[in-house]
Design a protein around this motif. Structure first.
Motif, PDB file in Angstrom:
ATOM      1  N   MET A 174       0.836  -1.178   0.000  1.00  0.00           N
ATOM      2  CA  MET A 174       0.000   0.000   0.000  1.00  0.00           C
ATOM      3  C   MET A 174       0.882   1.243   0.000  1.00  0.00           C
ATOM      4  SD  MET A 174      -2.442   1.731   2.838  1.00  0.00           S
ATOM      5  CE  MET A 174      -0.994   2.120   3.738  1.00  0.00           C
ATOM      6  N   PHE A 175       0.399   2.264  -0.699  1.00  0.00           N
ATOM      7  CA  PHE A 175       1.069   3.554  -0.633  1.00  0.00           C
ATOM      8  C   PHE A 175       0.030   4.665  -0.662  1.00  0.00           C
ATOM      9  CE2 PHE A 175       0.607   3.001  -5.133  1.00  0.00           C
ATOM     10  CZ  PHE A 175       0.476   4.270  -5.652  1.00  0.00           C
ATOM     11  N   VAL A 176       0.473   5.860  -0.338  1.00  0.00           N
ATOM     12  CA  VAL A 176      -0.406   7.013  -0.229  1.00  0.00           C
ATOM     13  C   VAL A 176      -0.146   7.944  -1.408  1.00  0.00           C
ATOM     14  CG1 VAL A 176      -1.038   8.982   1.218  1.00  0.00           C
ATOM     15  CG2 VAL A 176      -0.347   6.820   2.292  1.00  0.00           C
ATOM     16  N   ARG A 177      -1.211   8.461  -1.972  1.00  0.00           N
ATOM     17  CA  ARG A 177      -1.127   9.434  -3.059  1.00  0.00           C
ATOM     18  C   ARG A 177      -1.710  10.740  -2.555  1.00  0.00           C
ATOM     19  NH1 ARG A 177       1.518  10.061  -8.012  1.00  0.00           N
ATOM     20  NH2 ARG A 177       0.166  11.146  -9.463  1.00  0.00           N
ATOM     21  N   ILE A 178      -0.929  11.811  -2.635  1.00  0.00           N
ATOM     22  CA  ILE A 178      -1.360  13.143  -2.224  1.00  0.00           C
ATOM     23  C   ILE A 178      -1.332  14.030  -3.463  1.00  0.00           C
ATOM     24  CG2 ILE A 178      -0.874  15.123  -0.738  1.00  0.00           C
ATOM     25  CD1 ILE A 178       0.779  13.085   1.013  1.00  0.00           C
ATOM     26  N   VAL A 179      -2.456  14.681  -3.724  1.00  0.00           N
ATOM     27  CA  VAL A 179      -2.543  15.557  -4.892  1.00  0.00           C
ATOM     28  C   VAL A 179      -3.005  16.933  -4.427  1.00  0.00           C
ATOM     29  CG1 VAL A 179      -3.567  15.931  -7.165  1.00  0.00           C
ATOM     30  CG2 VAL A 179      -3.116  13.591  -6.371  1.00  0.00           C
ATOM     31  N   LYS A 180      -2.246  17.954  -4.820  1.00  0.00           N
ATOM     32  CA  LYS A 180      -2.586  19.342  -4.498  1.00  0.00           C
ATOM     33  C   LYS A 180      -3.219  19.983  -5.725  1.00  0.00           C
ATOM     34  CE  LYS A 180      -0.521  23.788  -3.285  1.00  0.00           C
ATOM     35  NZ  LYS A 180       0.748  24.514  -3.150  1.00  0.00           N
ATOM     36  N   LEU A 181      -4.398  20.570  -5.521  1.00  0.00           N
ATOM     37  CA  LEU A 181      -5.163  21.188  -6.598  1.00  0.00           C
ATOM     38  C   LEU A 181      -5.496  22.622  -6.217  1.00  0.00           C
ATOM     39  CD1 LEU A 181      -7.703  18.245  -6.818  1.00  0.00           C
ATOM     40  CD2 LEU A 181      -5.757  18.589  -8.346  1.00  0.00           C
ATOM     41  N   THR A 182      -5.215  23.562  -7.100  1.00  0.00           N
ATOM     42  CA  THR A 182      -5.560  24.963  -6.864  1.00  0.00           C
ATOM     43  C   THR A 182      -6.587  25.373  -7.906  1.00  0.00           C
ATOM     44  OG1 THR A 182      -3.338  25.402  -6.034  1.00  0.00           O
ATOM     45  CG2 THR A 182      -4.672  27.311  -6.636  1.00  0.00           C
ATOM     46  N   PHE A 183      -7.730  25.858  -7.435  1.00  0.00           N
ATOM     47  CA  PHE A 183      -8.847  26.188  -8.311  1.00  0.00           C
ATOM     48  C   PHE A 183      -9.065  27.688  -8.432  1.00  0.00           C
ATOM     49  CE2 PHE A 183      -9.767  21.924  -6.786  1.00  0.00           C
ATOM     50  CZ  PHE A 183      -9.981  21.285  -7.989  1.00  0.00           C
ATOM     51  N   GLN A 184      -9.682  28.080  -9.546  1.00  0.00           N
ATOM     52  CA  GLN A 184     -10.164  29.445  -9.678  1.00  0.00           C
ATOM     53  C   GLN A 184     -11.217  29.646  -8.593  1.00  0.00           C
ATOM     54  OE1 GLN A 184     -11.377  30.256 -13.818  1.00  0.00           O
ATOM     55  NE2 GLN A 184     -10.280  28.362 -14.328  1.00  0.00           N
ATOM     56  N   TYR A 236      -6.207  12.849  -0.664  1.00  0.00           N
ATOM     57  CA  TYR A 236      -5.342  11.955   0.088  1.00  0.00           C
ATOM     58  C   TYR A 236      -5.948  10.575  -0.076  1.00  0.00           C
ATOM     59  CZ  TYR A 236      -2.821  10.450   4.337  1.00  0.00           C
ATOM     60  OH  TYR A 236      -2.003   9.828   5.242  1.00  0.00           O
ATOM     61  N   SER A 237      -5.236   9.670  -0.742  1.00  0.00           N
ATOM     62  CA  SER A 237      -5.799   8.356  -1.016  1.00  0.00           C
ATOM     63  C   SER A 237      -4.772   7.258  -0.790  1.00  0.00           C
ATOM     64  CB  SER A 237      -6.347   8.288  -2.447  1.00  0.00           C
ATOM     65  OG  SER A 237      -5.357   8.630  -3.395  1.00  0.00           O
ATOM     66  N   TYR A 238      -5.282   6.093  -0.417  1.00  0.00           N
ATOM     67  CA  TYR A 238      -4.451   4.898  -0.265  1.00  0.00           C
ATOM     68  C   TYR A 238      -4.726   3.993  -1.452  1.00  0.00           C
ATOM     69  CZ  TYR A 238      -4.088   5.893   4.821  1.00  0.00           C
ATOM     70  OH  TYR A 238      -3.867   6.446   6.055  1.00  0.00           O
ATOM     71  N   VAL A 284       3.765   8.478  -1.816  1.00  0.00           N
ATOM     72  CA  VAL A 284       4.612   8.337  -0.643  1.00  0.00           C
ATOM     73  C   VAL A 284       4.315   7.022   0.066  1.00  0.00           C
ATOM     74  CG1 VAL A 284       4.831  10.835  -0.319  1.00  0.00           C
ATOM     75  CG2 VAL A 284       3.020   9.608   0.865  1.00  0.00           C
ATOM     76  N   ASN A 285       5.306   6.515   0.752  1.00  0.00           N
ATOM     77  CA  ASN A 285       5.141   5.326   1.583  1.00  0.00           C
ATOM     78  C   ASN A 285       4.784   5.753   2.994  1.00  0.00           C
ATOM     79  OD1 ASN A 285       5.791   3.351  -0.384  1.00  0.00           O
ATOM     80  ND2 ASN A 285       7.940   3.894  -0.145  1.00  0.00           N
TER      81      ASN A 285
END
Length: 98
Positions: A1-11, A53-55, A91-92
């Motif tokens: 298992m690993f973690v995925r972090i995504v940063k999103l900036t919106f109008q 934030y997802s596994y 990330v782990n």
């Protein structure tokens, strides 16, 4: 298992559209094969910034999602709302403290 972090900036005027769309599709993402966890966060200082934030079971599971029709639909729409380039990290997880 690993973690995925995504940063999103919106109008700023597109935040409600993003949240409405996320509400509609979040269960589909969460139930996609290999996804084990999904949360959405909003920055306290800048309301335009969000993080997912997802596994994921493994890298193959994430790649299958990224190549899926669901991801294509979600991403095609979401990127029209951006006010900045998205950033992502895989990330782990090293420790959990309870």
């Amino acid at each position: 298992m690993f973690v995925r972090i995504v940063k999103l900036t919106f109008q700023e005027d597109k935040i409600d559209a993003f949240l409405a769309n996320f509400e509609e599709i979040k269960h589909q993402i969460r139930n996609f094969e290999g996804n084990e966890f999904l949360e959405l966060y909003q920055d306290k200082q800048d309301a335009r910034i969000f993080f997912t934030y997802s596994y994921w079971k493994d890298e193959d599971a994430l790649e299958k999602y990224r190549k899926s029709a669901l991801f294509n639909e979600v991403w095609t729409y979401t990127k029209t709302l951006f006010d900045g380039k998205p950033e992502a990290w895989s990330v782990n997880k090293l420790a959990t403290l309870t």
